[in-house]
Design an enzyme around this catalytic site. Structure first.
Site, PDB file in Angstrom:
ATOM      1  N   LYS A  45       0.838  -1.190   0.000  1.00  0.00           N
ATOM      2  CA  LYS A  45       0.000   0.000   0.000  1.00  0.00           C
ATOM      3  C   LYS A  45       0.878   1.248   0.000  1.00  0.00           C
ATOM      4  O   LYS A  45       1.908   1.291   0.670  1.00  0.00           O
ATOM      5  CB  LYS A  45      -0.902   0.003   1.230  1.00  0.00           C
ATOM      6  CG  LYS A  45      -1.888   1.157   1.269  1.00  0.00           C
ATOM      7  CD  LYS A  45      -2.964   0.903   2.276  1.00  0.00           C
ATOM      8  CE  LYS A  45      -3.982   2.038   2.276  1.00  0.00           C
ATOM      9  NZ  LYS A  45      -4.564   2.274   0.946  1.00  0.00           N
ATOM     10  N   ASN A  99       5.784   0.672  -2.139  1.00  0.00           N
ATOM     11  CA  ASN A  99       5.267   1.817  -2.885  1.00  0.00           C
ATOM     12  C   ASN A  99       5.269   3.040  -1.980  1.00  0.00           C
ATOM     13  O   ASN A  99       4.780   2.980  -0.848  1.00  0.00           O
ATOM     14  CB  ASN A  99       3.851   1.517  -3.377  1.00  0.00           C
ATOM     15  CG  ASN A  99       3.269   2.639  -4.213  1.00  0.00           C
ATOM     16  OD1 ASN A  99       2.840   3.672  -3.696  1.00  0.00           O
ATOM     17  ND2 ASN A  99       3.226   2.437  -5.521  1.00  0.00           N
ATOM     18  N   CYS A 129       1.052  11.993  -7.287  1.00  0.00           N
ATOM     19  CA  CYS A 129       0.580  12.828  -6.183  1.00  0.00           C
ATOM     20  C   CYS A 129       0.773  14.308  -6.493  1.00  0.00           C
ATOM     21  O   CYS A 129       1.706  14.689  -7.200  1.00  0.00           O
ATOM     22  CB  CYS A 129       1.341  12.490  -4.908  1.00  0.00           C
ATOM     23  SG  CYS A 129       1.061  10.817  -4.331  1.00  0.00           S
ATOM     24  N   GLY A 264      -4.706  -5.213 -10.086  1.00  0.00           N
ATOM     25  CA  GLY A 264      -5.332  -4.297  -9.152  1.00  0.00           C
ATOM     26  C   GLY A 264      -6.793  -4.586  -8.895  1.00  0.00           C
ATOM     27  O   GLY A 264      -7.152  -5.399  -8.046  1.00  0.00           O
TER      28      GLY A 264
END
Length: 303
Positions: A45, A99, A129, A264
């Site tokens: 995560k 990650n 981001c 995913g």
């Protein structure tokens, strides 16, 4: 049985199937169902410098052949991950890819420096981001932003560095070349496509954050196209993801040029999806008399 082993940046994977970041947590729930050692690797995560609670609900919305999410990188922070989660993951006989994400370059550098002192096998840098110091523009939507953050994180760690690309760009190839030139050892793509749904009765977006990332089968053709473009433009290995839901999808992505694949959204509908995909890949290779999975990487023959 064919050889399913692949090598990325000097790291050996027993097979090319990796649950993608954000869908598998830190693996604890899934190891109640099957041994994590069956997986090629695990992308953890997305982890930030401090604990994050994520975005307010609702933050997941179903879409035709996919889903939107605006979870907002909810996670316990890098120190908790290193102390409480990583030791357990490193006992699972599979490749652990950490990650990482941050709102500033300094945050990403600090996380990479902390991970560099651990036994984690690889780092995957999420450049999707928003850069708070540059007015909120996403790091990965410009060559300048992608280059700057990759260069800084590259200096902060000796771990193999994977840079995860956003598809929300004009030219994915230019971004890929930019991160390669600044030291990315591998490139993973695609992250989610930006999307939106509206409740026609309330006239409000379904997601509290208004927009979210689209994943699932709906994005698969876009992902294959981008993986093919990037794999033919860079020399570093490519990890493909985006809408892979079965073994045939994984094979198609590898034919486009991916050395490995991340799974995913399929995990949300079937927690056994990664295991089934591994088995389906092996069965297909056997049916074609292919002894080594590496033979299919980049094997597509364009017209």
């Amino acid at each position: 049985m064919a050889n399913l082993g692949v090598n990325i940046c000097g790291v050996d994977f027993k097979n090319p199937v990796i649950p993608a970041s954000g869908v598998f947590g830190y693996g604890r729930e899934y190891e109640e169902l099957y041994s994590l050692s069956k997986l090629g690797g695990i992308a953890t995560k997305g982890t930030t410098i401090t604990k994050r609670m994520g975005n307010p609900a609702p933050r997941i919305a179903e879409t035709p052949s996919g889903m939107l999410n605006s979870v907002g990188l909810q996670n316990p922070g890098i120190d908790y991950f290193i102390e409480k989660e990583l030791p357990n993951l490193l006992t699972k006989d599979t490749v652990i890819i950490s990650n990482i994400a941050g709102s500033t370059i300094d945050e990403c550098v600090a996380i990479a420096e902390k991970l560099n002192e651990t036994e984690v096998h690889m780092i995957e840098l999420n450049i999707s981001c928003p850069n708070v110091k540059k007015g909120g523009a996403t790091f990965g939507v410009s060559c300048e932003g992608a280059s700057e953050i990759t260069k800084a994180v590259r200096k902060a760690t000796t771990k193999p560095l994977i840079v995860k690309l956003s598809p929300n760009v004009t030219s994915i190839v230019d971004i890929a070349k930019a991160v390669e030139s600044e030291g990315a050892d591998s490139i993973s793509l695609i992250n989610t496509l930006l999307g939106m749904r509206i409740d026609i009765n309330t006239k409000r977006p379904i997601l509290k954050n208004n927009m979210g990332g689209l994943s699932g089968s709906a994005v698969f053709p876009v992902a294959v196209r981008m993986v093919w473009q990037v794999a033919n433009a860079v020399k570093v290995p490519v990890i493909g993801m985006g809408g892979i839901s079965n073994g045939k999808d994984a094979i198609e992505m590898m034919m486009a040029g991916a050395r490995a694949v991340q799974v995913g959204g399929a995990v949300f509908t079937d927690p056994f999806a990664p295991i089934k995909i591994i088995d389906e890949i092996n069965s297909w290779l056997d049916s074609k008399g292919i002894k080594d999975i590496n033979e299919i990487v980049g094997s597509v023959q364009p017209w």
